[in-house]
Design an enzyme around this catalytic site. Structure first.
Site, PDB file in Angstrom:
ATOM      1  N   CYS A 140      13.592  11.108   6.679  1.00  0.00           N
ATOM      2  CA  CYS A 140      13.513  10.649   8.071  1.00  0.00           C
ATOM      3  C   CYS A 140      14.832  10.888   8.793  1.00  0.00           C
ATOM      4  O   CYS A 140      14.866  11.154   9.981  1.00  0.00           O
ATOM      5  CB  CYS A 140      13.162   9.170   8.108  1.00  0.00           C
ATOM      6  SG  CYS A 140      14.269   8.178   7.092  1.00  0.00           S
ATOM      7  N   LYS A 146       0.857  -1.190   0.000  1.00  0.00           N
ATOM      8  CA  LYS A 146       0.000   0.000   0.000  1.00  0.00           C
ATOM      9  C   LYS A 146       0.890   1.236   0.000  1.00  0.00           C
ATOM     10  O   LYS A 146       1.519   1.568   1.000  1.00  0.00           O
ATOM     11  CB  LYS A 146      -0.926   0.039   1.222  1.00  0.00           C
ATOM     12  CG  LYS A 146      -2.036   1.085   1.004  1.00  0.00           C
ATOM     13  CD  LYS A 146      -2.542   1.767   2.236  1.00  0.00           C
ATOM     14  CE  LYS A 146      -1.727   2.885   2.755  1.00  0.00           C
ATOM     15  NZ  LYS A 146      -1.689   4.126   1.936  1.00  0.00           N
ATOM     16  N   GLU A 191       9.892   1.276  10.446  1.00  0.00           N
ATOM     17  CA  GLU A 191      10.943   2.289  10.240  1.00  0.00           C
ATOM     18  C   GLU A 191      10.262   3.639  10.395  1.00  0.00           C
ATOM     19  O   GLU A 191       9.449   4.023   9.549  1.00  0.00           O
ATOM     20  CB  GLU A 191      11.532   2.163   8.830  1.00  0.00           C
ATOM     21  CG  GLU A 191      12.207   0.844   8.540  1.00  0.00           C
ATOM     22  CD  GLU A 191      13.538   0.680   9.240  1.00  0.00           C
ATOM     23  OE1 GLU A 191      14.084   1.693   9.745  1.00  0.00           O
ATOM     24  OE2 GLU A 191      14.025  -0.455   9.303  1.00  0.00           O
ATOM     25  N   GLU A 202       9.640  16.095  15.044  1.00  0.00           N
ATOM     26  CA  GLU A 202      10.051  15.979  13.647  1.00  0.00           C
ATOM     27  C   GLU A 202       9.191  16.934  12.808  1.00  0.00           C
ATOM     28  O   GLU A 202       7.964  16.846  12.827  1.00  0.00           O
ATOM     29  CB  GLU A 202       9.821  14.538  13.171  1.00  0.00           C
ATOM     30  CG  GLU A 202      10.288  14.306  11.765  1.00  0.00           C
ATOM     31  CD  GLU A 202      10.030  12.874  11.300  1.00  0.00           C
ATOM     32  OE1 GLU A 202       8.918  12.362  11.513  1.00  0.00           O
ATOM     33  OE2 GLU A 202      10.946  12.278  10.701  1.00  0.00           O
TER      34      GLU A 202
HETATM   35  P1  NAD Z   1       2.356   8.334   7.915  1.00  0.00           P
HETATM   36  O1  NAD Z   1       2.631   7.522   9.121  1.00  0.00           O
HETATM   37  O2  NAD Z   1       1.316   9.358   7.991  1.00  0.00           O
HETATM   38  O3  NAD Z   1       1.941   7.380   6.699  1.00  0.00           O
HETATM   39  C1  NAD Z   1       2.768   6.328   6.281  1.00  0.00           C
HETATM   40  C2  NAD Z   1       1.910   5.288   5.580  1.00  0.00           C
HETATM   41  O4  NAD Z   1       1.011   4.752   6.535  1.00  0.00           O
HETATM   42  C3  NAD Z   1       1.056   5.839   4.443  1.00  0.00           C
HETATM   43  O5  NAD Z   1       0.978   4.896   3.408  1.00  0.00           O
HETATM   44  C4  NAD Z   1      -0.301   6.011   5.111  1.00  0.00           C
HETATM   45  O6  NAD Z   1      -1.388   5.942   4.212  1.00  0.00           O
HETATM   46  C5  NAD Z   1      -0.309   4.827   6.046  1.00  0.00           C
HETATM   47  N1  NAD Z   1      -1.218   4.972   7.183  1.00  0.00           N
HETATM   48  C6  NAD Z   1      -1.652   6.104   7.769  1.00  0.00           C
HETATM   49  N2  NAD Z   1      -2.511   5.818   8.760  1.00  0.00           N
HETATM   50  C7  NAD Z   1      -2.618   4.473   8.804  1.00  0.00           C
HETATM   51  C8  NAD Z   1      -3.360   3.575   9.604  1.00  0.00           C
HETATM   52  N3  NAD Z   1      -4.183   4.004  10.564  1.00  0.00           N
HETATM   53  N4  NAD Z   1      -3.228   2.249   9.376  1.00  0.00           N
HETATM   54  C9  NAD Z   1      -2.388   1.797   8.424  1.00  0.00           C
HETATM   55  N5  NAD Z   1      -1.686   2.599   7.609  1.00  0.00           N
HETATM   56  C10 NAD Z   1      -1.788   3.923   7.808  1.00  0.00           C
HETATM   57  O7  NAD Z   1       3.759   8.933   7.462  1.00  0.00           O
HETATM   58  P2  NAD Z   1       4.052   9.867   6.218  1.00  0.00           P
HETATM   59  O8  NAD Z   1       3.595  11.237   6.538  1.00  0.00           O
HETATM   60  O9  NAD Z   1       3.576   9.227   4.986  1.00  0.00           O
HETATM   61  O10 NAD Z   1       5.647   9.809   6.173  1.00  0.00           O
HETATM   62  C11 NAD Z   1       6.455  10.589   6.958  1.00  0.00           C
HETATM   63  C12 NAD Z   1       7.031   9.799   8.109  1.00  0.00           C
HETATM   64  O11 NAD Z   1       7.744   8.657   7.618  1.00  0.00           O
HETATM   65  C13 NAD Z   1       8.043  10.599   8.887  1.00  0.00           C
HETATM   66  O12 NAD Z   1       7.809  10.433  10.263  1.00  0.00           O
HETATM   67  C14 NAD Z   1       9.371   9.981   8.497  1.00  0.00           C
HETATM   68  O13 NAD Z   1      10.388  10.140   9.431  1.00  0.00           O
HETATM   69  C15 NAD Z   1       8.989   8.563   8.301  1.00  0.00           C
HETATM   70  N6  NAD Z   1       9.983   7.860   7.492  1.00  0.00           N
HETATM   71  C16 NAD Z   1      10.834   6.979   8.107  1.00  0.00           C
HETATM   72  C17 NAD Z   1      11.816   6.330   7.378  1.00  0.00           C
HETATM   73  C18 NAD Z   1      12.764   5.351   8.016  1.00  0.00           C
HETATM   74  O14 NAD Z   1      13.374   4.567   7.308  1.00  0.00           O
HETATM   75  N7  NAD Z   1      12.909   5.369   9.337  1.00  0.00           N
HETATM   76  C19 NAD Z   1      11.931   6.567   6.006  1.00  0.00           C
HETATM   77  C20 NAD Z   1      11.049   7.466   5.406  1.00  0.00           C
HETATM   78  C21 NAD Z   1      10.078   8.109   6.157  1.00  0.00           C
END
Ligand code: NAD
Length: 505
Positions: free
Chosen positions: A306, A195, A271, A405
């Site tokens: 991230c 997804k 992650e 963040e």
């Molecule tokens: P997010 O948590 O809002 O969303 C991530 C994914 O989860 C999306 O596909 C979203 O649709 C899905 N999602 C949202 N709510 C959900 C739920 N209730 N159940 C299941 N899936 C759900 O994050 P974002 O805004 O897309 O990305 C930014 C974040 O990602 C930042 O915190 C960043 O640090 C982190 N990130 C971490 C890494 C790493 O390797 N540590 C790499 C890239 C990004």
């Protein structure tokens, strides 16, 4: 999908460039399909606010269909039953097809997510292809084990794929984040349901088409675009998904672990976010290099990384000199049209994220930090989501912009007196993803690196990167590691088979 223009056609601004058309339907069991209930959502480009296409708004019923297809593919062994060398060849072909479609994929990513096209092609496409090739190449070079048991028995310790892997990824590096998970998962024989983020779903759908073209059988790699609570949660809660691999925010990551526990205790790997400290001591061996790394890394990908070094700790005695050099670099990072090949900072992914960044900038001002550069929304392309590269000085560790963040091009500058002081400040944060220390003193470098609670620590650099090294975090930056051979641990079960030997010679 209609063939896209090449990069050579993209000298014009986007407003002069005819929009290509995209296919936003899901990809399930080898077929492009609409959501069961016909629902779609607009895929809006942050470059200028245009609707790029309608994307299937998948929900529980679509996730069920995709998981059933993935399960059937796993059970009839159409993929896992192939010899590792055969899977290797197909994975390498998959990587070659990504490379062959690099221009189109890069353009899609730049339009969908807002990153500069030169990085979309030079970094995102290349890294994704390299990752898929690397895991493909690795999979026929890994041996299982025989335990040193008494001679009356043989104990085989073998690795088996977990089965059906659910993958949920964010929007900041859509292809790379997907590749880090699907590559090791597919290489060892699992089936995958991916997804992508609702904010950048297009390249994931295209990757799944290229996987099919490469010879990965239908049903093995499925993509269900949609919103988190509607498509992500059903995947994380699914009773027939054996493992959920998630990259995203710490807030949602915590829910993923709860959903895994509430359902079938599927393996959950997360992650998550970061607030990485970048520590520059007065005996830094190369101040210009440290300045380049500090500024370049926080503004790369519009700060939407991230592992961005968002907390810069500079030893008090050199802070003024350091900031003078850093401020001189800022004009080189002004946002521009992501489709212009000279642009180094593009658009923020959408209006919501842009508002979040601007809200954090306001909080920095109101909590007493000193705004040295940027802080404003700008419009290099009308209708797009752009913000200036922003630097705050005088930040203290209790301020919101030092603790949370931001996920935008905002650098918080703090200062410190000695190694013990900076280690205490750097570690006093819920995250532990990455860190850096700049010093010419090997003892100090090693001591501080050891004391920092982070999954990766750089010494006298910030952006070393290679598929061969693990990537992931301590503390609330997540559980598990992407990249390197360690990632295979996430997508395999360890099995012991005892073979009784009744009459050893
Ligand atoms: P997010 O948590 O809002 O969303 C991530 C994914 O989860 C999306 O596909 C979203 O649709 C899905 N999602 C949202 N709510 C959900 C739920 N209730 N159940 C299941 N899936 C759900 O994050 P974002 O805004 O897309 O990305 C930014 C974040 O990602 C930042 O915190 C960043 O640090 C982190 N990130 C971490 C890494 C790493 O390797 N540590 C790499 C890239 C990004």
């Amino acid at each position: 999908m209609v063939p896209l223009r090449t990069l050579d056609d993209l000298k014009a601004t986007m407003t002069e460039t005819p929009m290509p058309t995209f296919d936003g339907r899901a990809l399930i069991n080898g077929e492009r399909v609409a959501a069961r209930d016909g629902q779609t959502f607009d895929c809006i480009s942050p470059v200028d606010g245009r609707v790029l296409t309608q994307v299937a708004r998948c929900a529980g019923a679509d996730v069920d269909t995709a998981v059933s297809a993935a399960r059937a593919a796993f059970e009839d062994r159409r993929w896992v039953g192939k010899a590792p060398a055969q899977r290797k060849r197909i994975m390498i072909r998959f990587a070659e097809l990504i490379q062959a479609n690099a221009d189109a994929l890069a353009l899609t990513e730049a339009l969908d997510m807002g990153k500069p096209i030169k990085y979309a092609k030079g970094v995102d496409v290349n890294s994704a292809a390299n990752c898929i090739r690397w895991y493909g190449e690795a999979v026929d070079k890994i041996y299982d084990e025989i335990a040193p048991t008494p001679q009356t028995a043989l104990a085989l310790i073998t690795r088996e794929p977990v089965g059906v892997v659910g993958v949920i990824v964010p929007w900041n590096y859509p292809m790379i984040m997907a590749a880090w998970k699907i590559a090791p998962a597919l290489a060892v024989g699992n089936s995958v349901v991916l997804k992508p983020s609702e904010k950048s779903p297009l390249t994931a759908l295209r990757l799944a088409e290229l996987a099919l073209e490469a010879g990965i059988p239908p049903g093995v790699f499925n993509v269900v675009p949609g919103y988190g609570p509607e498509a992500g949660s059903p995947l994380a809660l699914h009773m027939d998904v054996d493992c959920i691999a998630f990259t995203g925010s710490t807030r949602v990551g915590k829910q993923i672990h709860v959903m895994a526990g509430q359902s079938n205790l599927k393996r959950a790997w997360t992650e998550l976010g970061g607030k990485s400290p970048n520590i520059v001591f007065a005996d830094c061996p190369d101040l210009d290099k440290a300045v380049d790394a500090a500024v370049g890394s926080i503004f790369f990908n519009q700060g939407e990384s991230c592992n961005a070094p968002s907390r810069l700790f500079v030893e008090a005695s050199i802070k003024e000199a350091f900031l003078e050099k850093a401020l001189a670099k800022v004009p080189g990072y002004q946002p521009g049209n992501p489709l212009d090949r000279n642009t180094v900072m593009g658009a923020i992914v959408d209006e919501t994220q842009l508002s979040t960044v601007l809200r954090y900038i306001e909080s920095g001002k109101s909590e007493g930090a000193k705004l040295l550069a940027g802080g404003e929304r700008v419009s290099p392309v009308a209708g797009g989501c752009y913000v200036q590269p922003t630097i705050f000085d005088g930040v203290t560790n209790d301020m919101t912009i030092a603790r949370e963040e931001i996920f935008g091009p905002v650098l918080s500058v703090l200062s410190f007196s000695d190694a013990a002081d900076v280690v205490r400040q750097a570690n006093s944060n819920v995250y532990g993803l990455q860190a850096a220390v700049w010093t010419r003193d090997i003892n100090k470098a090693h001591g501080v690196a050891r004391a920092l609670r982070a999954g990766t620590v750089h010494v006298n650099s910030y952006d070393e990167d290679d598929i061969t090294v693990p990537f992931g975090g301590f503390k609330q930056s997540g559980v598990g590691r992407d990249k390197s051979l360690h990632a295979f641990d996430k997508y395999t079960e360890t099995k012991t088979t005892w073979i009784r030997i009744d009459s050893p010679v």
